[in-house]
Design a protein around this motif. Structure first.
Motif, PDB file in Angstrom:
ATOM      1  N   LEU A 261       3.489   5.787 -13.060  1.00 41.46           N
ATOM      2  CA  LEU A 261       2.061   5.481 -13.066  1.00 41.46           C
ATOM      3  C   LEU A 261       1.778   4.126 -13.714  1.00 41.46           C
ATOM      4  N   LEU A 262       2.520   3.775 -14.750  1.00 36.70           N
ATOM      5  CA  LEU A 262       2.370   2.451 -15.352  1.00 36.70           C
ATOM      6  C   LEU A 262       2.791   1.374 -14.361  1.00 36.70           C
TER       7      LEU A 262
ATOM      8  N   LYS B  88       0.827  -1.204   0.000  1.00 35.76           N
ATOM      9  CA  LYS B  88       0.000   0.000   0.000  1.00 35.76           C
ATOM     10  C   LYS B  88       0.863   1.257   0.000  1.00 35.76           C
ATOM     11  N   ASP B  89       1.879   1.277   0.851  1.00 33.31           N
ATOM     12  CA  ASP B  89       2.775   2.437   0.922  1.00 33.31           C
ATOM     13  C   ASP B  89       3.567   2.601  -0.377  1.00 33.31           C
ATOM     14  N   ARG B  90       4.016   1.463  -0.947  1.00 32.77           N
ATOM     15  CA  ARG B  90       4.762   1.521  -2.199  1.00 32.77           C
ATOM     16  C   ARG B  90       3.889   2.079  -3.328  1.00 32.77           C
ATOM     17  N   ASN B  91       2.652   1.606  -3.415  1.00 35.00           N
ATOM     18  CA  ASN B  91       1.758   2.075  -4.477  1.00 35.00           C
ATOM     19  C   ASN B  91       1.445   3.563  -4.340  1.00 35.00           C
ATOM     20  N   PHE B  92       1.212   3.991  -3.113  1.00 40.02           N
ATOM     21  CA  PHE B  92       0.924   5.411  -2.896  1.00 40.02           C
ATOM     22  C   PHE B  92       2.147   6.264  -3.264  1.00 40.02           C
ATOM     23  N   ALA B  93       3.346   5.759  -2.948  1.00 39.75           N
ATOM     24  CA  ALA B  93       4.579   6.475  -3.307  1.00 39.75           C
ATOM     25  C   ALA B  93       4.703   6.594  -4.821  1.00 39.75           C
ATOM     26  N   TYR B  94       4.391   5.509  -5.547  1.00 36.49           N
ATOM     27  CA  TYR B  94       4.429   5.549  -7.009  1.00 36.49           C
ATOM     28  C   TYR B  94       3.447   6.593  -7.550  1.00 36.49           C
ATOM     29  N   TYR B  95       2.259   6.633  -6.963  1.00 34.28           N
ATOM     30  CA  TYR B  95       1.252   7.594  -7.415  1.00 34.28           C
ATOM     31  C   TYR B  95       1.722   9.032  -7.192  1.00 34.28           C
ATOM     32  N   GLN B  96       2.237   9.299  -5.999  1.00 30.95           N
ATOM     33  CA  GLN B  96       2.712  10.642  -5.693  1.00 30.95           C
ATOM     34  C   GLN B  96       3.878  11.032  -6.600  1.00 30.95           C
TER      35      GLN B  96
END
Length: 843
Positions: A575-576, A548-556
Motif C-alpha cells: 500500500l505504501l 493503472k494495472d500495476r497500481n490496482f495490483a498493488y492495491y489488491q
C-alpha cells in the motif's frame, strides 16, 4: 486263504466300528470318534486358513501413526457383504470348515450336544464371519455358544469375541458394561485377560475415556504372550499420554517399546523414536545429542524402510531450529522415498509450501499446496484449510505477476536510451556466451555419440563375451547430446502440455519481451540490443495502462495480505508502494484507511495517528472520516453507507428500473473498490443486464464475477451457475405447446409513454376481473429499453390464449389492441434470449 480271511475280518471290524460311530448314538466310541475328527481334521484346517486370512489383513493394513492406533489391525469398509460373498477367500474357507464340523460331526441327541468340540466349531464360525466383516451373523454364532454351551471351556473367549463384535457395531457402552462384568466375575489369566483388557481399552478410547484406557492397556501388555501385541499396546499408551498432554509419561511408554527392540515389529520401535523426538524440549534439551540420535537412526541400515519418517523428523528439527534450507532438503528427501504414508507426504508438501510462501515464492507455494491436497482426504478440516489458502493464492499469484511484469516494463520505460543500450548489450553478450558454450558441448557430445554408435555401444561382461547395450538412455553421452540438441532447437521449456507452442518458450529477460516473438526471430535479432529496445512501449496510452494495472495490483495485494493472510508487513509495503506511484484518486482514500488499520494491528501507534489525521483533514466528508471521528457509531443505515445504497438500488431493480440500476452499480463499484459489498453490486448489475439485454450479456457478467471475485459468496455462486445453470438457460429453441399447462396473452408496447401503458392496464384489469371461470392476473414486464409487455396470466391452453380477445368481447369490453398467445415456457425463453421477433415469425 488266510489273507482273504484277514481282509474280510478287517473289513467286517471296520464296518462294525463305523456303524458304532453314528452321530445319533451316545456311546464312548461315537463321541470320541467325532471329537477327534472335528479337532484334528476339520477345525485344524479351519484355523489354519483363518490365520492365513488374519496375516493377509495385517499385511494389507496401513497404520495411521498421526492418530491413536486401533487395538486391532483391521480395515472396516462400508461395503455391504451379501450372503455367499466374502472379502477374503480364506475366511470363506474357514467358515465352510466350521459349518462342515457342525453338520458332519455334531451329535445333538435329545437337545444336548455330545461332541465336546462343537463349541469350538461355533467359535471358529464366529471368528471367520467377524474378520469377513459380517458382524451380525458373527454375533449370532457367539451368542449361540453362550446360550447352548454355558459350561464350555471356551465360554470366556466367546464373551470376549461377542464384545469385540459389539465394538464393531458401535455398541461401546454395552461392550464396556459386559467386559467389566466379565473381568469382575471371572478370574481371567494369560491371553484371555489380555484380550478382554485390550478390548475394554478400545471401548474407552472410543468413548474418549483415555485415562481408563491407559490402565487397561497396562494390564493387557503385562498379560499378553505376544511381543507384537505388547509393543503395540505400549505404543498406544504413549499416544494416549500425549493426547492427555503428559509428554514425560508418554516418553516412558515409548521407551518401553524401544527396549523390546527386535522382539516386536521394527515399525513400532521407529515410531516410538519419532514420537519421543516430537516431545523433545527445544528450550532445555541437549540439541546436539538429539541431532546425533536422529542421525544414528538415519544411518542405521536396518531403518531403510522407515527413512520417510526419519527424514521428516530431521526436517522438523531443522525447521524448529530455524535452518529452513536444511529442513527443505530433508522434506524433499522424505518425499523422494516414495512413502505410502499419505499424511506424511501431505505434511511435507505443506511445510514446503509454507516456506515458499514466507519467501513470497507464490507459484511454488501454490504447487506445493496442490500436492498437499492430493495426499489428503477431501472434506477433512485440514483439506479445507489448505484449499482455502490455495484458492487465495490464485489472486496473489495473478496480481504479483502483474505487479512484477509491469514494474519491469516501467523501469525500462524510465531508462534513458544509453541506459537501455547498456542493459541489453550486457544481456545479449551473456546470451552469446551461453549459446557458444552450448554449441561446443553439442559438437563434443555429437562426436562422442557417433564414435559410440560405431562401436555399437558394446562392452565386455565378466565372461569375456560381448554384451550389447540397446537402450539409448543407458548411455550418458548420447543423453547429453540429445539434451543439447533439444536446447538448441527449442530453448528451455517447462514440462507441460503443448510445450512446442511458440508462446511456451523459456527465454526471458523478466521484461516486456514476448516469448512467442523471441522463438520466431532469427539468431541475429536475438543477439541484437536494438531488437529488445524496439519492444519497449512508447505510446503514453500504453504506459498509462501499465501504470493503472500495476497500481490496482498493488492495491489488491495489500488487501489480500491484510485480510486473508494476516501478513501485515507485506500489506503495508504494497500500500505504501501504491501511494508513491501516483495512483488513481479512487484508490488513494481506501489505501490510506487500510494503512491506518494495519498500523494499529502492528502497534505502530504514531504512524496510525498520522494516517488518521490525514484522512480526517483531507477527506472530512468521506465515510472513512466519519468512522474515524466516531468509531462507535452505527453507520450501517447511513445514507452514504454501501449497505443502504445497495438496498436502495435493489428497490429500483424490483421496480424494473434496470437501466438506472446498471448505471448506478457502475458508479458505486468504482466508489467502493476493495470493499466486501462490491461483488453484490456486480451481481445486481448482472441480473439487471440479463433482464434488459438477455442471455449473452448475463453469461458474460456471471463469468466476470466468477473470475474476479472467486473467494466471495457471489463468486462461488457465479461459478456454480456457470457449471449448472447457464447450460440450461442457453437453450433458445421454442418448445411445443403439447404438455404445457400454463399460457399467457401478451400485449406489446413499443416506445409508448408510461401513462398510456398504465391506463391500458387499468382497463384490462377491470375486464379480467369479470371473467369468472379463469383465475387471471396481469403484470407489466420490461422486454428491453424500448419495449414493455403487458401480460395476462392464468390461461390453461394455447386456444384460450389465442382467443383471449373473444373472452373480452363476451364481457362487452372495448379492448381492441393486438395480442398473441404463448406458453409460460416459451415466454421464459423469449425473455431470456430476447428473441420475440423470432417467435412472432413462427406463429
Amino acid at each position: 486263504m488266510k489273507t482273504s480271511f484277514k481282509s474280510k475280518s478287517i473289513l467286517l471290524l471296520s464296518a462294525i466300528v463305523i456303524a458304532g460311530c453314528s452321530r445319533k448314538k451316545d456311546n464312548f466310541v461315537s463321541r470320541n470318534f467325532h471329537a477327534v475328527a472335528t479337532e484334528y481334521n476339520t477345525l485344524y484346517n479351519g484355523y489354519n486358513v483363518l490365520e492365513q486370512g488374519r496375516e493377509d489383513l495385517n499385511n494389507n493394513y496401513q497404520d495411521n501413526y498421526w492418530e491413536i492406533l486401533p487395538i486391532e489391525r483391521m480395515t472396516v469398509t462400508d461395503e455391504v457383504t451379501l450372503p455367499g460373498q466374502s472379502t477374503n477367500n480364506n475366511f470363506a474357507k474357514a467358515e465352510e470348515k466350521a459349518i462342515k464340523a457342525i453338520q458332519k460331526h455334531g451329535m445333538n441327541i435329545k437337545g444336548k450336544e455330545k461332541n465336546p468340540q462343537i463349541d469350538e466349531a461355533y467359535l471358529l464360525l464366529g471368528k471367520a464371519r467377524y474378520f469377513d466383516q459380517r458382524f451380525v451373523p458373527s454375533m449370532e454364532a457367539f451368542n449361540y455358544i453362550l446360550y447352548k454351551y454355558p459350561a464350555s471351556d471356551k465360554i470366556n473367549q466367546a464373551k470376549i469375541w461377542r464384545e469385540k463384535t459389539n465394538l464393531r457395531l458401535e455398541n461401546d457402552e454395552l461392550a464396556i458394561t459386559n467386559l467389566k462384568r466379565l473381568l469382575f466375575q471371572e478370574e481371567l489369566k494369560g491371553q484371555d485377560l489380555a484380550d478382554a483388557s485390550s478390548m475394554l481399552a478400545q471401548a474407552y478410547i472410543n468413548t474418549k475415556s483415555l485415562d481408563s484406557a491407559i490402565t487397561q492397556l497396562e494390564i493387557a501388555s503385562n498379560a499378553t504372550k505376544s511381543n507384537d501385541e505388547r509393543g503395540r499396546y505400549k505404543f498406544i499408551q504413549g499416544q494416549l499420554y500425549n493426547a492427555l498432554q503428559k509428554p514425560d509419561s508418554a516418553n516412558m511408554a515409548f521407551e518401553k517399546v524401544i527396549e523390546l527392540n527386535r522382539k516386536t515389529p521394527r515399525i513400532y520401535m521407529i515410531s516410538a523414536q519419532i514420537e519421543k523426538a516430537k516431545n523433545f524440549d527445544y528450550n532445555s534439551g541437549n540439541k546436539m545429542e538429539f541431532l546425533e540420535l536422529l542421525t544414528d537412526l538415519e544411518e542405521n541400515r536396518e531403518n531403510r524402510p522407515f527413512l520417510d519418517k526419519i527424514y521428516y523428523q530431521i526436517a522438523e528439527y531443522h525447521k524448529t531450529n530455524e535452518s529452513d534450507t536444511i529442513a527443505a532438503s530433508y522434506y524433499n528427501k522424505s518425499l523422494r522415498t516414495g512413502s505410502r504414508d499419505n499424511m506424511l507426504n501431505a505434511m511435507s508438501y505443506q511445510n514446503l509450501g509454507n516456506m515458499s510462501f514466507d519467501k513470497t515464492e507464490y507459484k511454488n507455494a501454490g504447487a506445493y499446496y496442490d500436492s498437499t491436497m492430493l495426499n489428503l482426504k477431501q472434506n477433512t478440516k485440514l483439506f479445507r484449510e489448505i484449499k482455502r489458502k490455495r484458492d487465495n493464492l490464485d489472486d496473489v499469484i495473478f496480481y504479483e505477476d502483474v505487479a512484477v511484469r509491469n514494474d519491469s516494463i516501467l523501469s525500462l520505460v524510465n531508462m534513458s536510451n544509453e541506459e537501455r543500450v547498456t542493459y541489453f548489450t550486457d544481456y545479449t553478450n551473456k546470451l552469446k556466451e551461453k549459446a557458444e558454450a552450448l554449441k561446443e558441448e553439442a559438437e563434443t557430445a555429437k562426436l562422442i555419440a557417433e564414435q559410440t554408435s560405431k562401436n555399437k555401444n558394446t562392452n565386455i561382461n565378466s565372461r569375456g563375451l560381448e554384451k550389447t547395450s540397446t537402450f539409448y538412455f543407458y548411455n550418458p553421452v548420447t543423453v547429453a547430446y540429445g539434451k543439447n540438441e533439444f536446447l538448441q532447437n527449442w530453448g528451455e521449456r517447462q514440462l507441460q502440455d503443448n510445450w512446442r507452442w511458440s508462446n511456451k518458450g523459456g527465454v526471458s529477460t523478466n521484461q516486456n519481451v514476448n516469448a512467442s516473438e523471441l522463438t520466431s526471430t532469427k539468431d541475429s535479432e536475438l543477439f541484437s540490443p536494438e531488437f529488445y529496445i524496439s519492444k519497449i512501449p512508447v505510446e503514453q496510452k500504453a504506459i498509462d495502462s501499465l501504470m493503472k494495472d500495476r497500481n490496482f495490483a498493488y492495491y489488491q495485494l495489500g488487501l489480500i495480505y491484510k485480510e486473508k493472510f494476516k501478513e501485515y508487513h507485506l500489506a503495508k509495503d504494497k500500500l505504501l508502494g501504491l501511494l508513491k506511484s501516483n495512483p488513481e484518486e479512487r484508490l488513494i482514500l481506501p489505501s490510506k484507511y487500510n494503512l491506518y488499520k494495519i498500523y494499529e494491528l502492528l502497534g505502530e501507534n504514531g504512524e496510525a495517528e498520522i494516517a488518521k489525521n490525514d484522512i480526517i483533514t483531507n477527506y472530512p466528508d468521506s465515510r472513512y472520516a466519519a468512522i474515524l471521528m466516531n468509531p462507535n457509531a452505527d453507520l450501517g443505515e447511513d445514507e452514504n453507507s454501501p449497505e443502504y445504497i445497495y438496498e436502495t438500488l435493489y428497490k429500483k431493480f424490483k421496480d424494473q428500473d434496470y437501466a438506472n440500476v446498471i448505471e448506478q452499480c457502475d458508479t458505486y463499484i468504482s466508489r467502493f473498490e476493495g470493499e466486501k459489498i462490491v461483488p453484490k453490486f456486480e451481481f445486481l448489475k448482472a441480473v439487471s443486464k440479463a433482464r434488459l439485454y438477455g442471455f449473452e450479456s448475463y453469461n458474460e457478467s456471471i463469468n466476470y464475477i466468477a473470475l474476479n471475485y472467486p473467494n466471495s459468496p457471489e463468486g462461488a455462486k457465479a461459478q456454480d451457475m456457470l457449471e449448472n445453470v447457464m447450460p440450461l438457460l442457453s437453450k433458445s429453441e421454442f418448445q411445443s405447446n403439447e404438455g404445457s399447462k400454463h399460457f399467457k396473452a401478451i400485449y406489446q408496447f413499443t416506445d409508448a409513454e408510461n401513462e398510456e401503458i398504465d391506463e391500458f392496464i387499468k382497463k384490462l384489469n377491470e375486464a379480467v376481473s369479470k371473467i369468472e371461470y379463469f383465475e387471471l392476473s396481469t403484470s407489466k414486464d420490461m422486454y428491453n429499453e424500448n419495449t414493455i409487455l403487458v401480460v395476462v396470466h392464468g390461461l390453461r391452453s394455447i386456444q384460450a390464449a389465442n382467443g383471449f380477445g373473444e373472452l373480452l368481447k363476451e364481457k362487452k369490453q372495448n379492448i381492441n389492441r393486438e395480442y398473441f398467445g404463448i406458453s409460460s415456457q416459451n415466454y421464459q425463453i423469449v425473455q431470456i434470449h430476447k428473441n420475440l421477433d423470432e417467435y412472432l415469425k413462427s406463429l
